[in-house]
Design a protein around this motif. Structure first.
Motif, mmCIF file in Angstrom:
data_model
loop_
_atom_site.group_PDB
_atom_site.id
_atom_site.type_symbol
_atom_site.label_atom_id
_atom_site.label_comp_id
_atom_site.label_asym_id
_atom_site.label_seq_id
_atom_site.Cartn_x
_atom_site.Cartn_y
_atom_site.Cartn_z
ATOM 1 N N ALA A 29 0.811 -1.227 0.000
ATOM 2 C CA ALA A 29 0.000 0.000 0.000
ATOM 3 C C ALA A 29 0.844 1.278 0.000
ATOM 4 C CB ALA A 29 -0.984 -0.018 1.164
ATOM 5 N N PRO A 30 1.852 1.416 0.874
ATOM 6 C CA PRO A 30 2.654 2.647 0.848
ATOM 7 C C PRO A 30 3.420 2.827 -0.468
ATOM 8 C CG PRO A 30 3.059 1.418 2.877
ATOM 9 C CD PRO A 30 2.239 0.543 1.985
ATOM 10 N N ILE A 31 3.878 1.746 -1.042
ATOM 11 C CA ILE A 31 4.608 1.820 -2.305
ATOM 12 C C ILE A 31 3.670 2.279 -3.415
ATOM 13 C CG2 ILE A 31 5.856 0.461 -4.039
ATOM 14 C CD1 ILE A 31 6.691 -1.359 -1.614
ATOM 15 N N LEU A 32 2.478 1.717 -3.453
ATOM 16 C CA LEU A 32 1.499 2.100 -4.466
ATOM 17 C C LEU A 32 1.092 3.561 -4.306
ATOM 18 C CD1 LEU A 32 -0.734 -1.106 -4.499
ATOM 19 C CD2 LEU A 32 0.912 -0.367 -6.229
ATOM 20 N N GLU A 33 0.935 3.998 -3.064
ATOM 21 C CA GLU A 33 0.573 5.397 -2.824
ATOM 22 C C GLU A 33 1.659 6.338 -3.351
ATOM 23 O OE1 GLU A 33 -0.814 8.411 0.736
ATOM 24 O OE2 GLU A 33 0.368 6.636 1.272
ATOM 25 N N MET A 34 2.912 6.011 -3.093
ATOM 26 C CA MET A 34 4.009 6.852 -3.570
ATOM 27 C C MET A 34 4.058 6.875 -5.099
ATOM 28 S SD MET A 34 5.238 8.171 -0.925
ATOM 29 C CE MET A 34 6.881 8.764 -1.140
ATOM 30 N N GLU A 35 3.830 5.742 -5.721
ATOM 31 C CA GLU A 35 3.835 5.682 -7.187
ATOM 32 C C GLU A 35 2.698 6.516 -7.767
ATOM 33 O OE1 GLU A 35 6.140 4.565 -9.306
ATOM 34 O OE2 GLU A 35 7.273 4.274 -7.473
ATOM 35 N N MET A 36 1.544 6.478 -7.131
ATOM 36 C CA MET A 36 0.411 7.293 -7.597
ATOM 37 C C MET A 36 0.737 8.780 -7.452
ATOM 38 S SD MET A 36 -1.817 5.218 -8.776
ATOM 39 C CE MET A 36 -3.212 6.279 -8.977
ATOM 40 N N LEU A 37 1.366 9.153 -6.345
ATOM 41 C CA LEU A 37 1.746 10.555 -6.149
ATOM 42 C C LEU A 37 2.769 10.998 -7.192
ATOM 43 C CD1 LEU A 37 2.003 10.857 -2.262
ATOM 44 C CD2 LEU A 37 0.206 11.740 -3.755
ATOM 45 N N ARG A 38 3.715 10.143 -7.525
ATOM 46 C CA ARG A 38 4.743 10.492 -8.518
ATOM 47 C C ARG A 38 4.138 10.774 -9.888
ATOM 48 N NH1 ARG A 38 7.858 6.579 -5.607
ATOM 49 N NH2 ARG A 38 9.642 7.608 -4.669
ATOM 50 N N LYS A 39 2.987 10.174 -10.164
ATOM 51 C CA LYS A 39 2.346 10.340 -11.471
ATOM 52 C C LYS A 39 1.454 11.574 -11.545
ATOM 53 C CE LYS A 39 2.487 5.458 -12.550
ATOM 54 N NZ LYS A 39 1.738 4.264 -12.858
ATOM 55 N N LYS A 40 1.161 12.194 -10.413
ATOM 56 C CA LYS A 40 0.285 13.364 -10.405
ATOM 57 C C LYS A 40 1.030 14.598 -10.903
ATOM 58 C CE LYS A 40 -2.767 14.067 -7.234
ATOM 59 N NZ LYS A 40 -3.430 14.320 -5.950
ATOM 60 N N LYS A 41 0.329 15.426 -11.644
ATOM 61 C CA LYS A 41 0.912 16.664 -12.160
ATOM 62 C C LYS A 41 0.912 17.744 -11.079
ATOM 63 C CE LYS A 41 0.613 19.657 -16.169
ATOM 64 N NZ LYS A 41 -0.077 19.924 -17.424
ATOM 65 N N TYR A 42 -0.127 17.784 -10.274
ATOM 66 C CA TYR A 42 -0.269 18.780 -9.201
ATOM 67 C C TYR A 42 -0.451 18.064 -7.864
ATOM 68 C CZ TYR A 42 -1.077 21.891 -13.112
ATOM 69 O OH TYR A 42 -0.941 22.589 -14.274
ATOM 70 N N LEU A 43 0.186 18.614 -6.828
ATOM 71 C CA LEU A 43 0.153 18.005 -5.501
ATOM 72 C C LEU A 43 -0.379 18.973 -4.468
ATOM 73 C CD1 LEU A 43 3.738 16.461 -5.557
ATOM 74 C CD2 LEU A 43 1.593 15.226 -5.910
ATOM 75 N N ARG A 44 -1.185 18.456 -3.553
ATOM 76 C CA ARG A 44 -1.596 19.233 -2.383
ATOM 77 C C ARG A 44 -0.402 19.295 -1.423
ATOM 78 N NH1 ARG A 44 -5.571 15.166 -2.348
ATOM 79 N NH2 ARG A 44 -4.607 14.513 -0.403
ATOM 80 N N PRO A 45 -0.391 20.253 -0.491
ATOM 81 C CA PRO A 45 0.725 20.339 0.459
ATOM 82 C C PRO A 45 0.990 19.033 1.215
ATOM 83 C CG PRO A 45 -0.547 22.350 0.545
ATOM 84 C CD PRO A 45 -1.311 21.398 -0.352
ATOM 85 N N ASP A 46 -0.060 18.327 1.630
ATOM 86 C CA ASP A 46 0.140 17.067 2.350
ATOM 87 C C ASP A 46 0.768 16.006 1.449
ATOM 88 O OD1 ASP A 46 -2.608 17.117 1.155
ATOM 89 O OD2 ASP A 46 -2.675 15.056 1.911
ATOM 90 N N GLU A 47 0.491 16.069 0.153
ATOM 91 C CA GLU A 47 1.091 15.116 -0.779
ATOM 92 C C GLU A 47 2.557 15.456 -1.032
ATOM 93 O OE1 GLU A 47 -2.848 13.875 -3.359
ATOM 94 O OE2 GLU A 47 -1.764 15.712 -3.916
ATOM 95 N N VAL A 48 2.873 16.752 -1.087
ATOM 96 C CA VAL A 48 4.281 17.169 -1.210
ATOM 97 C C VAL A 48 5.053 16.648 -0.004
ATOM 98 C CG1 VAL A 48 5.861 19.139 -1.241
ATOM 99 C CG2 VAL A 48 3.754 19.224 -2.592
ATOM 100 N N GLU A 49 4.436 16.744 1.165
ATOM 101 C CA GLU A 49 5.080 16.258 2.395
ATOM 102 C C GLU A 49 5.355 14.760 2.309
ATOM 103 O OE1 GLU A 49 4.228 16.065 7.199
ATOM 104 O OE2 GLU A 49 3.211 17.589 6.001
ATOM 105 N N LYS A 50 4.376 13.986 1.866
ATOM 106 C CA LYS A 50 4.556 12.534 1.761
ATOM 107 C C LYS A 50 5.637 12.167 0.750
ATOM 108 C CE LYS A 50 -0.133 11.176 2.945
ATOM 109 N NZ LYS A 50 -1.402 10.667 2.417
#
Length: 102
Positions: A29-50
């Motif tokens: 789950a944490p690995i998949l979450e990070m991969e999904m975040l890496r694919k996003k063009k725009y990030l919320r502040p909490d996602e930048v933190e992660k």
């Protein structure tokens, strides 16, 4: 009490079949979450933190001072989004070498 080795082995296999998918899902789950975040063009502040380890409060402070990465603010809702490429560029521009790396 003498337990048949084959019966014991079958019990262990059955137990592993029952719990292994859940264990693997939880571990991935944490690995998949990070991969999904890496694919996003725009990030919320909490996602930048992660993804980058920059605290959302630090981003907020830098934003107020005009020192942080470029961002987009929704005027109606007030939400903040950071273009991921700008966060990466901002972080790259702040890399420093230590004395022993020169």
């Amino acid at each position: 009490m003498n337990i048949d080795t084959e019966l014991l082995a079958q019990m262990v296999r059955d137990e592993l079949r029952a719990v292994l998918p859940e264990v693997l899902r939880d571990a991935a789950a944490p690995i998949l979450e990070m991969e999904m975040l890496r694919k996003k063009k725009y990030l919320r502040p909490d996602e930048v933190e992660k993804l980058y380890g920059l605290k959302a409060t630090t981003l907020s402070n830098k934003r107020v001072l005009g020192l942080g990465p470029r961002y987009i603010q929704d005027k109606d809702r007030g939400s903040i989004l950071y273009p991921q490429k700008d966060v990466e560029a901002w972080m790259q521009a702040r890399k420093r070498r230590t004395y022993d790396q020169q």
